[in-house]
Motif scaffolding. Structure first.
Motif, PDB file in Angstrom:
ATOM      1  N   HIS A   1       0.837  -1.195   0.000  1.00 40.99           N
ATOM      2  CA  HIS A   1       0.000   0.000   0.000  1.00 40.99           C
ATOM      3  C   HIS A   1       0.872   1.246   0.000  1.00 40.99           C
TER       4      HIS A   1
ATOM      5  N   ASP B   1      -9.793  -0.743  12.117  1.00 39.69           N
ATOM      6  CA  ASP B   1     -10.445  -1.474  11.029  1.00 39.69           C
ATOM      7  C   ASP B   1      -9.475  -1.573   9.856  1.00 39.69           C
TER       8      ASP B   1
ATOM      9  N   ALA C   1      -9.870  -3.403   7.116  1.00 45.91           N
ATOM     10  CA  ALA C   1     -10.526  -3.947   5.922  1.00 45.91           C
ATOM     11  C   ALA C   1     -10.098  -3.227   4.648  1.00 45.91           C
ATOM     12  N   ALA C   2      -9.789  -1.938   4.750  1.00 49.02           N
ATOM     13  CA  ALA C   2      -9.440  -1.165   3.558  1.00 49.02           C
ATOM     14  C   ALA C   2      -8.056  -1.510   3.027  1.00 49.02           C
ATOM     15  N   TYR C   3      -7.251  -2.175   3.837  1.00 52.35           N
ATOM     16  CA  TYR C   3      -5.882  -2.514   3.429  1.00 52.35           C
ATOM     17  C   TYR C   3      -5.857  -3.961   2.954  1.00 52.35           C
ATOM     18  N   GLU C   4      -6.486  -4.178   1.786  1.00 51.44           N
ATOM     19  CA  GLU C   4      -6.744  -5.546   1.325  1.00 51.44           C
ATOM     20  C   GLU C   4      -5.476  -6.281   0.910  1.00 51.44           C
ATOM     21  N   LYS C   5      -4.373  -5.567   0.685  1.00 50.37           N
ATOM     22  CA  LYS C   5      -3.124  -6.224   0.314  1.00 50.37           C
ATOM     23  C   LYS C   5      -2.442  -6.882   1.510  1.00 50.37           C
TER      24      LYS C   5
ATOM     25  N   ALA D   1      -4.653 -11.981   5.092  1.00 48.88           N
ATOM     26  CA  ALA D   1      -5.780 -12.200   5.996  1.00 48.88           C
ATOM     27  C   ALA D   1      -5.324 -12.598   7.392  1.00 48.88           C
TER      28      ALA D   1
ATOM     29  N   ARG E   1      -4.674  -9.336   9.096  1.00 46.63           N
ATOM     30  CA  ARG E   1      -5.858  -8.496   9.302  1.00 46.63           C
ATOM     31  C   ARG E   1      -6.888  -9.146  10.220  1.00 46.63           C
ATOM     32  N   ARG E   2      -6.760 -10.418  10.477  1.00 46.80           N
ATOM     33  CA  ARG E   2      -7.754 -11.175  11.238  1.00 46.80           C
ATOM     34  C   ARG E   2      -8.013 -10.547  12.614  1.00 46.80           C
TER      35      ARG E   2
ATOM     36  N   SER F   1      -9.503  -7.675  13.794  1.00 48.14           N
ATOM     37  CA  SER F   1      -9.098  -6.301  14.063  1.00 48.14           C
ATOM     38  C   SER F   1     -10.213  -5.592  14.835  1.00 48.14           C
TER      39      SER F   1
END
Length: 270
Positions: free
Chosen positions: A28, A216, A218-222, A225, A228-229, A231
């Motif tokens: 990102h 959150d 979620a917006a940092y999809e790169k 998972a 990001r799990r 959060s």
């Protein structure tokens, strides 16, 4: 290498406070202002949970972050210990050890005695000593593919060149890491039992998380998972649950308090 016994079980729940460069690491493009803002949001939310449970922590803080959020760091220093996490999170050079300590001490008007390198990287013990630190918590005595293999390193605190080395906790036999990714990805009941077993076996528990995890993502999809799990609120609730679960089994201390008790114990034995 000498091992030390502890008069009471000690729980060290620590936080690596830094610029949110994890998003950059995974592709990102975000500004420094956004990196600081994400970490600040998570740090405030996490601090509220510490207040709710009534625990003290050590915040390993980069000088770069602290100088961007001086009022918040001064506020948190009234409740928790501030230690150095280097000057910047993305880069490191030996001169940053002293430079970051002096910057934090000037900001806070009080001594900074501990260090942890970003991503648990190696730091030359001589450099740590010469920079004036009393403890270093940069050792993760396990194997993380693609990062490091510290399988044969000590799991318990030890002294090197007059500086306490306080490893992050891993389980006694299999050396399963109990760090932030385990908190997110292990079944929670299993993770809590591993923490309790390690605390009872070793007499101390040294865990760490990062503030940006509690926003959150979620917006940092790169970002993968597994990073990001759980959060935001799910992870905040998980941490509070963990702290309340462990609270009857030991005392929450700062790193500096723990090292002071180790030094006292070592002096009595000598």
């Amino acid at each position: 290498m000498a091992e030390f016994s502890y008069r009471q079980r000690t729980i060290l729940f620590t936080v690596d406070v830094e610029e949110f460069d994890t998003a950059v690491e995974f592709g990102h493009t975000i500004s420094l202002a956004e990196q600081i803002a994400v970490s600040t949001q998570g740090l405030r939310l996490l601090s509220d949970r510490f207040d709710s449970v009534g625990v003290q922590t050590t915040l390993f803080t980069t000088a770069n972050y602290a100088l961007h959020e001086p009022a918040l760091i001064r506020e948190l220093a009234q409740k928790h210990e501030i230690a150095s996490h280097g000057y910047f999170h993305t880069t490191f050079e030996p001169a940053d050890l002293l430079k970051s300590r002096l910057a934090l001490e000037k900001l806070l008007g009080q001594p900074v005695t501990g260090f942890r390198r970003a991503r648990m990287g190696f730091v030359d013990p001589t450099d740590i000593q010469q920079a004036g630190y009393q403890y270093n918590s940069s050792l993760h005595p396990t194997w993380l593919p693609g990062r490091y293999n510290h399988w044969g390193e000590p799991r318990k605190p030890f002294v090197e060149l007059g500086v306490w080395q306080i490893p992050a906790s891993v389980t006694p036999t299999l050396r399963l890491p109990l760090f932030w990714l385990s908190l997110k990805n292990f079944p929670f009941s299993f993770y809590k039992q591993l923490c309790l077993q390690t605390l009872k076996a070793d007499g101390f528990l040294n865990l760490y998380v990062h503030p940006w995890e509690f926003t959150d993502l979620a917006a940092y999809e790169k970002i993968p998972a597994y990073v990001r799990r759980y959060s935001r609120n799910e992870l905040l609730n998980r941490v509070e649950n963990l702290l309340r679960f462990l609270q009857p089994h030991g005392d929450f201390n700062t790193m500096s308090e723990f090292t002071a008790s180790l030094t006292q114990t070592a002096s009595v034995k000598a």
